[in-house]
Design a protein around this motif. Structure first.
Motif, mmCIF file in Angstrom:
data_model
loop_
_atom_site.group_PDB
_atom_site.id
_atom_site.type_symbol
_atom_site.label_atom_id
_atom_site.label_comp_id
_atom_site.label_asym_id
_atom_site.label_seq_id
_atom_site.Cartn_x
_atom_site.Cartn_y
_atom_site.Cartn_z
ATOM 1 N N LEU A 10 -23.620 3.610 -1.538
ATOM 2 C CA LEU A 10 -24.004 4.857 -2.179
ATOM 3 C C LEU A 10 -24.597 4.652 -3.571
ATOM 4 C CD1 LEU A 10 -24.070 7.945 -2.197
ATOM 5 C CD2 LEU A 10 -21.734 7.924 -3.084
ATOM 6 N N HIS A 11 -23.908 3.860 -4.416
ATOM 7 C CA HIS A 11 -24.406 3.726 -5.777
ATOM 8 C C HIS A 11 -25.709 2.928 -5.826
ATOM 9 C CE1 HIS A 11 -21.887 0.160 -5.123
ATOM 10 N NE2 HIS A 11 -22.551 -0.450 -6.106
ATOM 11 N N HIS A 12 -25.865 1.965 -4.904
ATOM 12 C CA HIS A 12 -27.145 1.249 -4.826
ATOM 13 C C HIS A 12 -28.264 2.208 -4.416
ATOM 14 C CE1 HIS A 12 -25.168 -2.977 -4.174
ATOM 15 N NE2 HIS A 12 -24.972 -2.479 -5.386
ATOM 16 N N MET A 13 -27.950 3.094 -3.482
ATOM 17 C CA MET A 13 -28.961 4.055 -3.000
ATOM 18 C C MET A 13 -29.376 5.010 -4.114
ATOM 19 S SD MET A 13 -28.687 6.570 0.311
ATOM 20 C CE MET A 13 -29.904 7.855 0.591
ATOM 21 N N MET A 14 -28.408 5.468 -4.902
ATOM 22 C CA MET A 14 -28.733 6.383 -6.003
ATOM 23 C C MET A 14 -29.628 5.707 -7.034
ATOM 24 S SD MET A 14 -25.501 8.858 -6.854
ATOM 25 C CE MET A 14 -24.263 7.593 -6.998
ATOM 26 N N ILE A 15 -29.281 4.458 -7.370
ATOM 27 C CA ILE A 15 -30.081 3.727 -8.367
ATOM 28 C C ILE A 15 -31.492 3.473 -7.849
ATOM 29 C CG2 ILE A 15 -30.303 1.525 -9.590
ATOM 30 C CD1 ILE A 15 -27.208 1.416 -9.642
ATOM 31 N N LEU A 16 -31.590 3.008 -6.597
ATOM 32 C CA LEU A 16 -32.902 2.698 -6.018
ATOM 33 C C LEU A 16 -33.743 3.966 -5.869
ATOM 34 C CD1 LEU A 16 -34.697 0.489 -4.915
ATOM 35 C CD2 LEU A 16 -33.623 0.778 -2.670
ATOM 36 N N ALA A 17 -33.112 5.062 -5.428
ATOM 37 C CA ALA A 17 -33.841 6.334 -5.279
ATOM 38 C C ALA A 17 -34.353 6.817 -6.634
ATOM 39 C CB ALA A 17 -32.927 7.384 -4.649
ATOM 40 N N SER A 18 -33.551 6.645 -7.681
ATOM 41 C CA SER A 18 -33.973 7.049 -9.022
ATOM 42 C C SER A 18 -35.160 6.211 -9.499
ATOM 43 C CB SER A 18 -32.811 6.921 -10.012
ATOM 44 O OG SER A 18 -31.752 7.775 -9.639
ATOM 45 N N ILE A 19 -35.111 4.911 -9.212
ATOM 46 C CA ILE A 19 -36.224 4.030 -9.609
ATOM 47 C C ILE A 19 -37.503 4.412 -8.853
ATOM 48 C CG2 ILE A 19 -37.070 1.640 -9.516
ATOM 49 C CD1 ILE A 19 -34.168 0.738 -9.970
ATOM 50 N N VAL A 20 -37.375 4.631 -7.549
ATOM 51 C CA VAL A 20 -38.542 5.030 -6.747
ATOM 52 C C VAL A 20 -39.106 6.360 -7.243
ATOM 53 C CG1 VAL A 20 -39.309 5.770 -4.451
ATOM 54 C CG2 VAL A 20 -37.835 3.768 -4.688
ATOM 55 N N GLY A 21 -38.212 7.310 -7.534
ATOM 56 C CA GLY A 21 -38.658 8.617 -8.028
ATOM 57 C C GLY A 21 -39.372 8.500 -9.363
ATOM 58 N N ALA A 22 -38.804 7.699 -10.287
ATOM 59 C CA ALA A 22 -39.414 7.544 -11.609
ATOM 60 C C ALA A 22 -40.779 6.854 -11.512
ATOM 61 C CB ALA A 22 -38.481 6.747 -12.523
ATOM 62 N N ILE A 23 -40.853 5.794 -10.707
ATOM 63 C CA ILE A 23 -42.134 5.085 -10.545
ATOM 64 C C ILE A 23 -43.165 5.995 -9.886
ATOM 65 C CG2 ILE A 23 -43.264 3.185 -9.304
ATOM 66 C CD1 ILE A 23 -40.743 1.539 -9.767
ATOM 67 N N SER A 24 -42.753 6.750 -8.877
ATOM 68 C CA SER A 24 -43.676 7.685 -8.222
ATOM 69 C C SER A 24 -44.206 8.710 -9.219
ATOM 70 C CB SER A 24 -42.972 8.409 -7.069
ATOM 71 O OG SER A 24 -42.488 7.504 -6.118
ATOM 72 N N GLY A 25 -43.309 9.202 -10.071
ATOM 73 C CA GLY A 25 -43.717 10.195 -11.068
ATOM 74 C C GLY A 25 -44.719 9.636 -12.066
ATOM 75 N N ILE A 26 -44.428 8.457 -12.601
ATOM 76 C CA ILE A 26 -45.314 7.856 -13.609
ATOM 77 C C ILE A 26 -46.665 7.485 -12.997
ATOM 78 C CG2 ILE A 26 -45.627 5.864 -15.108
ATOM 79 C CD1 ILE A 26 -42.601 5.850 -15.526
ATOM 80 N N VAL A 27 -46.636 6.774 -11.865
ATOM 81 C CA VAL A 27 -47.887 6.342 -11.228
ATOM 82 C C VAL A 27 -48.708 7.556 -10.772
ATOM 83 C CG1 VAL A 27 -48.874 5.078 -9.271
ATOM 84 C CG2 VAL A 27 -46.921 4.135 -10.507
ATOM 85 N N GLY A 28 -48.037 8.546 -10.179
ATOM 86 C CA GLY A 28 -48.743 9.742 -9.721
ATOM 87 C C GLY A 28 -49.382 10.511 -10.872
ATOM 88 N N THR A 29 -48.658 10.602 -11.981
ATOM 89 C CA THR A 29 -49.202 11.300 -13.151
ATOM 90 C C THR A 29 -50.425 10.572 -13.700
ATOM 91 O OG1 THR A 29 -46.993 12.099 -13.735
ATOM 92 C CG2 THR A 29 -48.662 12.144 -15.461
ATOM 93 N N LEU A 30 -50.360 9.259 -13.804
ATOM 94 C CA LEU A 30 -51.495 8.482 -14.331
ATOM 95 C C LEU A 30 -52.709 8.596 -13.405
ATOM 96 C CD1 LEU A 30 -49.620 5.271 -15.568
ATOM 97 C CD2 LEU A 30 -50.659 7.071 -16.970
#
Length: 278
Positions: free
Chosen positions: A218-238
Motif C-alpha cells: 500500500l505505501h509503495h503504491m501511494m508513493i509511486l502514484a504520487s510520483i506518477v501524478g506529479a510527473i504527469s502534471g509537470i510534463v503535461g503543463t510544460l
C-alpha cells in the motif's frame, strides 16, 4: 514566488503551475490509491460531479468553496449508500442517479443565479491561471490529507483489504468510509481550478492504476502514484504551454501514456509474456 521567478527566469504563472502540478499529483496519488483498491472509481466520478452545487452555493454565499463542496460531497456519498442499502438497485445505478442529479442541480444553480462562475473553467480547469491563494489552499489540503492518512494508516489499510474481518474485530468501517469520502470531496474541490471537474477523476484513477501494476504494498503504491501524478502534471503543463494545448487534457494524456507503459511492461501485469504464451 517572484524571487524564484527572477532566479529561474521563468514567468510566475509557470512556477505556480509547476507547484500546483506537484501538489495535485501527490494528493491525487494518495487518495486515488484507496479509490482503486476499494474499487470505487465510479464513486470518485460521482463525487467529482456532485460537488458542483456546493461550489455554486458557496460562491453565492461568499464562503470558501471547500465548505459547500465538501458538504455536498458527503451528502452524495450518504445518499448513494442509502439508495444501495434500501433498494434492490445495484451500486452503480444509485451512483448514476446521484451523479446526474447533483450535476444537473449545479448547472441550474450556476446558470440561474448568474453567479459569475465560468462553467467551462469549473468543468475543465486552467492550471496556468492558478492564483497564490489557491496554491496555498491546495498545499494545506495536501498536508491535511497526508497527516490524516498517516494517523489512520493501519485502520485504512485493514478496512480497505478486508472489511469483513475489520467489522469482526470491531473496527468502525463506516467511519473510515466517510472519512475517505470527505477527503475525496476536499481533494476534488482543491483540484477544480487546475484540471476541472470532468478530468479530476482521471487524475485520481490513472496514476494510482499505473502504480497498482508495479507493486503489492500500500505505501509503495501511494508513493509511486504520487510520483506518477506529479510527473504527469509537470510534463503535461510544460507540453500544453509549449504547444498551446488544453492543459488539463494534456496532463491526463501524459498520465495515460504512463499507464500504457505500465500495462505493457510491468511484471505484475506481464502483458508481453501473456501475449507470447497465448
Amino acid at each position: 514566488m517572484s524571487w524564484l521567478s527572477e532566479v529561474t527566469n521563468m514567468p510566475t504563472f509557470m512556477l505556480n503551475a509547476g507547484v500546483a502540478s506537484i501538489i495535485l499529483g501527490v494528493v491525487s496519488g494518495i487518495i486515488g490509491t484507496f479509490i482503486i483498491l476499494r474499487k470505487m472509481a465510479l464513486m470518485g466520478d460521482a463525487l467529482s460531479h456532485a460537488v458542483l452545487p456546493g461550489v455554486a452555493i458557496s460562491y453565492m454565499l461568499g464562503i470558501n468553496m471547500l465548505f459547500g463542496a465538501s458538504l455536498f460531497g458527503l451528502l452524495a456519498a450518504v445518499l448513494i449508500q442509502f439508495i444501495s442499502e434500501k433498494s434492490t438497485l445495484k451500486g452503480d445505478t444509485s451512483i448514476g442517479i446521484i451523479l446526474s442529479t447533483f450535476f444537473a442541480l449545479g448547472i441550474i444553480l450556476i446558470s440561474s443565479a448568474q453567479s459569475g462562475i465560468d462553467l467551462n473553467h469549473v468543468l475543465f480547469g486552467n492550471i496556468l491561471a492558478v492564483s497564490a491563494p489557491q496554491l496555498k489552499q491546495s498545499f494545506w489540503v495536501m498536508v491535511a490529507v497526508i497527516v490524516i492518512v498517516s494517523l489512520f494508516y493501519k485502520e485504512l489499510l485493514i478496512s480497505t483489504f478486508d472489511p469483513t474481518v475489520s467489522k469482526a474485530y470491531g473496527l468502525n468501517t463506516t467511519f473510515y468510509h466517510y472519512l475517505l469520502m470527505l477527503m475525496l470531496s476536499i481533494v476534488t474541490v482543491s483540484s477544480l481550478s487546475q484540471v476541472g471537474i470532468v478530468l479530476v477523476i482521471a487524475m485520481l484513477v490513472i496514476p494510482a492504476a499505473s502504480a497498482y501494476l508495479w507493486t503489492n504494498k500500500l505505501h509503495h503504491m501511494m508513493i509511486l502514484a504520487s510520483i506518477v501524478g506529479a510527473i504527469s502534471g509537470i510534463v503535461g503543463t510544460l507540453i500544453s504551454f509549449e504547444y498551446n494545448l488544453p492543459t488539463s487534457a494534456t496532463i491526463v494524456l501524459v498520465g495515460s501514456g504512463v499507464f500504457l507503459i505500465s500495462f505493457i511492461f510491468s511484471p505484475k501485469n506481464n502483458f508481453i509474456k501473456r501475449g507470447k504464451t497465448a
